[in-house]
Every structure is written in C-alpha cells, then in structure tokens.
Write an enzyme that holds these catalytic residues in place. Structure first.
Site, PDB file in Angstrom:
ATOM      1  N   PHE A 163      -2.450   2.470  -0.737  1.00  0.00           N
ATOM      2  CA  PHE A 163      -3.666   1.643  -0.719  1.00  0.00           C
ATOM      3  C   PHE A 163      -3.373   0.168  -0.518  1.00  0.00           C
ATOM      4  O   PHE A 163      -4.227  -0.571  -0.038  1.00  0.00           O
ATOM      5  CB  PHE A 163      -4.449   1.823  -2.031  1.00  0.00           C
ATOM      6  CG  PHE A 163      -3.851   1.097  -3.210  1.00  0.00           C
ATOM      7  CD1 PHE A 163      -4.128  -0.244  -3.442  1.00  0.00           C
ATOM      8  CD2 PHE A 163      -3.027   1.760  -4.116  1.00  0.00           C
ATOM      9  CE1 PHE A 163      -3.583  -0.916  -4.535  1.00  0.00           C
ATOM     10  CE2 PHE A 163      -2.483   1.091  -5.202  1.00  0.00           C
ATOM     11  CZ  PHE A 163      -2.763  -0.248  -5.411  1.00  0.00           C
ATOM     12  N   LYS A 187      -2.283  10.177   7.151  1.00  0.00           N
ATOM     13  CA  LYS A 187      -3.111  10.421   5.969  1.00  0.00           C
ATOM     14  C   LYS A 187      -3.186   9.096   5.196  1.00  0.00           C
ATOM     15  O   LYS A 187      -2.279   8.739   4.457  1.00  0.00           O
ATOM     16  CB  LYS A 187      -2.499  11.508   5.088  1.00  0.00           C
ATOM     17  CG  LYS A 187      -3.500  12.288   4.221  1.00  0.00           C
ATOM     18  CD  LYS A 187      -4.257  11.472   3.206  1.00  0.00           C
ATOM     19  CE  LYS A 187      -3.415  11.085   2.011  1.00  0.00           C
ATOM     20  NZ  LYS A 187      -4.256  10.331   0.982  1.00  0.00           N
ATOM     21  N   GLU A 190      -7.131   7.218  -0.013  1.00  0.00           N
ATOM     22  CA  GLU A 190      -8.568   7.424  -0.199  1.00  0.00           C
ATOM     23  C   GLU A 190      -9.264   6.146  -0.625  1.00  0.00           C
ATOM     24  O   GLU A 190     -10.484   6.033  -0.498  1.00  0.00           O
ATOM     25  CB  GLU A 190      -8.833   8.490  -1.271  1.00  0.00           C
ATOM     26  CG  GLU A 190      -8.071   9.782  -1.113  1.00  0.00           C
ATOM     27  CD  GLU A 190      -6.817   9.810  -1.961  1.00  0.00           C
ATOM     28  OE1 GLU A 190      -6.745  10.623  -2.899  1.00  0.00           O
ATOM     29  OE2 GLU A 190      -5.899   9.001  -1.665  1.00  0.00           O
ATOM     30  N   SER A 240       4.565   5.135  -4.909  1.00  0.00           N
ATOM     31  CA  SER A 240       5.301   5.047  -6.166  1.00  0.00           C
ATOM     32  C   SER A 240       6.548   5.920  -6.125  1.00  0.00           C
ATOM     33  O   SER A 240       6.634   6.888  -5.358  1.00  0.00           O
ATOM     34  CB  SER A 240       4.409   5.481  -7.323  1.00  0.00           C
ATOM     35  OG  SER A 240       4.153   6.871  -7.258  1.00  0.00           O
ATOM     36  N   CYS A 295       5.010  -3.885  -3.220  1.00  0.00           N
ATOM     37  CA  CYS A 295       6.316  -3.459  -3.712  1.00  0.00           C
ATOM     38  C   CYS A 295       7.374  -4.537  -3.562  1.00  0.00           C
ATOM     39  O   CYS A 295       8.462  -4.410  -4.108  1.00  0.00           O
ATOM     40  CB  CYS A 295       6.766  -2.173  -3.011  1.00  0.00           C
ATOM     41  SG  CYS A 295       7.125  -2.382  -1.256  1.00  0.00           S
ATOM     42  N   GLU A 395       7.101  -0.614 -13.310  1.00  0.00           N
ATOM     43  CA  GLU A 395       6.437  -1.310 -12.212  1.00  0.00           C
ATOM     44  C   GLU A 395       4.956  -1.448 -12.566  1.00  0.00           C
ATOM     45  O   GLU A 395       4.225  -0.462 -12.606  1.00  0.00           O
ATOM     46  CB  GLU A 395       6.593  -0.544 -10.902  1.00  0.00           C
ATOM     47  CG  GLU A 395       5.973  -1.270  -9.718  1.00  0.00           C
ATOM     48  CD  GLU A 395       6.080  -0.492  -8.416  1.00  0.00           C
ATOM     49  OE1 GLU A 395       6.156  -1.133  -7.350  1.00  0.00           O
ATOM     50  OE2 GLU A 395       6.094   0.755  -8.463  1.00  0.00           O
TER      51      GLU A 395
END
Length: 509
Positions: A163, A187, A190, A240, A295, A395
């Site tokens: 995202f 993909k 969402e 992640s 990240c 994180e």
C-alpha cells in the site's frame, strides 16, 4: 501485504467499485466480495474494490498466458516504441495520477509526485532494454563451431505490491518485465488500488496489446492464486518480512523465481563531527516523510557521545514547524493509511513510556489542517529507547523516530549489525576515513553517507540483507533484467562441403 478488510455494508453500493483489468479492459468483479477503500484524510470509504474469486484469478492468468507468445515474438523495435509512448503518457498525466494516489494513500501531493518520478526512472531505464539484453557470441570455438547466447523472457510473471507505494513499487518491476517480453499480472494492495487501473489505461493508450498487462484486484486468495499457479513463472513482492517469507517459501516450493523484499529498521549513525543542521534536517525528512510509511525510513538515530543532547532540541524545533493535514492542502505530512494502522502506531508511545523511554514529542492528538475524522498521528520523537523495547526491535511503519545513545563508533556499528534487518542505513560525519570504514564494516544492503534515505537510482539495484530480502534477486537495475530473463546458450555448426565425414567424438581444436 495488506490484510483483508471486512466487506462493506449494503449502503456502500452508492459508491463506485474498482474493477479488474483483464484482456485490455475493465472487468467487473463477480465474486460478490468487496473491500472498502478509504480517503485517509477524511476517514471515510469513498470506493469499494472487487476481491477476485478463483475463477477470476484463473481468467487473469489465462489472459496473460495467451498474450505471451505474440508479445515475446514482437520485434524489439515495436516493443521499445510502446515503452517510450507509455513513458510519455505517464509523465504527461502524472498530476492526475498523484491526485488519485493521495486520495487513497493520504501522502501529500509532493510525495506522490516524487513517488511517480522514481517510478519513471525505472521506466526510462526499461526503454533502453535492447542494449541490455544483448547476448554474447564466440566464433570458431572449434572447427566450424560457434557458440552464442540469447536472453529470453520467462512468460507470465506475478507482481504483488504494497500500500505504501502503489505506483513506484509496481514500476520497479513491470516496466522491465514487459520490455524484455514477459506478460504481467499485478495484484495491487486493496487499500489503494486505483493507481494500477490508471496505469493500465495509459498502457492501453500507448499501444500495449491486450493481455500483456493485467491488474487482478484481491486479497490473500488472489495472492495464493499467483503463488500456486503453474502458469506463473516468477513472483516479485514488497511488504512485511513475515509475508515476504511466506511468499518466498510458497513460490519457491512451486518452482518459481522469487524476489521478495521485506521489512526494515533503518539506523542513522551520527558521529560527533557531523554537520548537525544537516543531521536535523535529514532526520525530519527521513523519519517523517510519507508519514514514515516506507521501508527506507530512518526510524533510529544512533547518537555517538554527546550528539543526542545537541541534536534533539534541533529536531524538536523543526518538528514544531511541520504542518500535518490533508495532502491536497500543501501540508508537510498527511494521515496514516487506515484507522487500524494509526492506532497500532500510536500504541508504541504507550509502550515507550512503559519501557522507561523519554517521549520528547508525542504525535497523539496532533492539531491538523484537515477533517477531524482523518487517520491522524503526528511526528513523534522518543529518546533513550531501551534496546529491549518493542519500540526499538519492531518495524513501526509510522512517523516515530527513536534515539539510541552509544559511546563510540564501534558500539554503533555493532548495534546496527546485530539487528535482524539489513535494508538501509546511513552515517553522518565529516571524516572520510570513518565513512569509508563504515561502508566496509556495515552489514546492510543500501548505505548512505550524509544521505539519509539511500534508495539507489534506477541503474543500480534496490535490496537489503538478512530479513529484508528473500529470493534470487534485488529489484530493478541490472539485477532486475537478469531476474526477468533466462539465458540460452546455443552451439552451432554448419557443415562445410568438405567437412570430411562422420566424427562421433568430441570436437577437437
């Protein structure tokens, strides 16, 4: 990877639903499952996104598989022309794309434009693919025998994107994959899926044949569909670390190539001789840009000696000048992506207090330039964070900057190297010898020297060490081209009329 949000109530039918992109057109979802897409600055769902059924997953992959042979066999010149046209269209309409991105992610418009620009850099690299995928040729390796190599596409490749960078991260992968002759099933997350449909439409306008670029909306069912399909040759993922491990293990078990980039806990080591104004500015930019949802954010400032006492007031002063609010209002930092994520990030302030850390600036209850229902959490600065605290070890993925104090350079390096992650790090110093020693001794994949977020330019490759990456390859750059192609070595002999008859032995010089 994102978690599946619950289906929206019946009133959600009043808002639009984001479709799939299959066979060069929008395809409405038929599964009956949807997930809400929020405007984080308003705190309300403005759209739904379709969640694919197994039948839709199969149809998306089948479309890409059908399109592959013609795309693979299309001339390099025609493929390159389409990539150039696509680049022009993205550049021309990046303002529209930035608005779509900000409305679903929440980052400020300037951050959205910067994200698009970094994606364009990889696209521009991809337009030069003809010179990069050239093979080698050796003449007369034996009498009348030549050996040469070619680089061929893999087939259908899957991309699963996060995202936090709904434009840049997919563009780390698909421009190179498509340019060299693969077909792609993307993909997206969402949480912010509209950018991918916008890019698909631009690709169609650029002349890309139907089926070469497919967008499959969905949740874990769609992810597993790509991982388990025998028709998908590779998987590219960013997200992640726990999900990256799952992606790597599942895809590799199914015989696929994998590049799975995971999480991070990035440190900034500050030596006593550093330019502290530069350090303070960099801490603000690297710690709180994009609301810390990246990240490569700096989440730990490792202060050597008495640096912390000097630089913390400077950082605090700069934090007080930041405007937090709706990204469409020329603010410095926007909201977090969802209410649940905001609440999780905010919970780390309580953890810090419980663990004995000193909260210098608390981002809870921040005054904002935006709707009070937005998913707000302000920049947070925490000093004297214990190394055993979850604030240090986990994180957080939000605008939380921790300060850890050490006595020496050596202690700082040992601290960084002992971490589970190895994505990015930075050193701030005016000592060239110390900087050179740092880049040699540090066990991290991407290093900045007086640069806080060392994301490589497109012709180098992106990726870390340890639990920050799993699989065969880093992203983009030359490693990206290697990942999306496979080499064939051809040994060729054309008989001369005077070849001298049959010889069943190995070729002799």
């Amino acid at each position: 990877m994102t978690t599946t949000a619950p289906s929206t109530p019946s009133s959600s039918t009043e808002i639009p639903t984001i479709d799939h992109w299959i066979d060069g057109k929008r395809v409405a979802g038929t599964s009956g499952r949807t997930s809400p897409v929020f405007d984080p600055a308003l705190g309300i769902a403005t759209k739904n996104v379709a969640l694919a059924s197994q039948e839709e997953i199969d149809a998306a992959i089948a479309s890409a598989k059908k399109a592959f042979p013609k795309w693979r066999d299309l001339s390099i010149t025609k493929r390159q022309q389409i990539m150039f046209k696509f680049r022009e269209l993205v550049n021309e309409r990046k303002g529209e794309l930035a608005e779509i991105l900000t409305a679903e992610h929440g980052k400020v418009i300037s951050d959205s434009l910067g994200e698009i620009q970094r994606g364009l850099e990889v696209l521009e690299l991809a337009t030069g693919f003809p010179s990069i995928i050239k093979g080698d040729f050796s003449q007369q390796v034996s009498t009348g025998v030549d050996v040469y190599s070619t680089k061929s596409p893999l087939g259908v490749v899957g991309i699963i994107s996060p995202f936090n960078f709904p434009v840049m991260v997919p563009m780390w992968f698909f421009p190179i994959a498509i340019a060299v002759g693969n077909t792609v099933v993307l993909k997206p997350s969402e949480k912010d899926p509209s950018s991918s449909i916008f890019l698909a439409e631009l690709f169609k306008e650029a002349g890309l044949p139907d089926g070469v670029f497919t967008v499959l909306q969905g949740d874990k069912l769609a992810v597993d569909g790509l991982l388990n399909s025998p028709d998908v040759a590779s998987i590219s993922f960013v997200g992640s670390t726990p999900i990256a491990k799952y992606i790597y293990e599942t895809a590799a078990k199914n015989g696929k190539r994998v590049q799975a980039l995971g999480g991070a806990k990035n440190h900034m080591l500050v030596l006593p001789d550093a330019d502290l104004d530069l350090v303070a500015d960099s801490a603000i930019n690297a710690g709180f840009g994009s609301a810390g949802e990246r990240c490569m954010a700096i989440s730990v400032l490792v202060a050597v000696g008495d640096v912390a006492d000097k630089v913390i007031p400077m950082i605090k002063d700069r934090m007080g000048k930041l405007v937090i609010g709706d990204g469409r209002r020329s603010c410095d930092m926007g909201p977090l992506v969802t209410e649940q994520h905001r609440d999780k990030v905010a919970s780390y302030v309580d953890i810090a207090i419980e663990d004995g850390a000193e909260v210098v600036v608390d981002g809870r209850g921040i005054k904002v330039d935006g709707d009070e229902n937005g998913f707000w959490f302000g920049p947070t600065l925490i000093d004297k964070v214990p190394l055993t605290s979850r604030v240090y070890t986990e994180e957080i993925f939000g605008p939380v900057l921790s300060v850890v104090r050490v006595d020496t350079y050596e202690e700082g390096v040992e601290l960084i190297n002992s971490g589970a992650f190895g994505n990015g790090t930075a050193i701030f110093t005016n000592d060239g010898g110390a900087a050179r020693r740092f880049q040699n001794e540090i066990e991290v994949g991407m290093i900045g020297i007086n640069v806080p977020i060392p994301v490589p330019v497109a012709y180098y490759s992106f990726g870390g060490f340890k639990d920050s990456i799993f699989g065969d390859s880093k992203a983009y750059g030359m490693q990206g081209f290697h990942f999306f192609t496979r080499e064939k070595a051809i040994t060729s002999r054309w008989s001369d009329p005077s070849h001298g008859g049959i010889n069943l032995g190995f070729p002799q010089a």
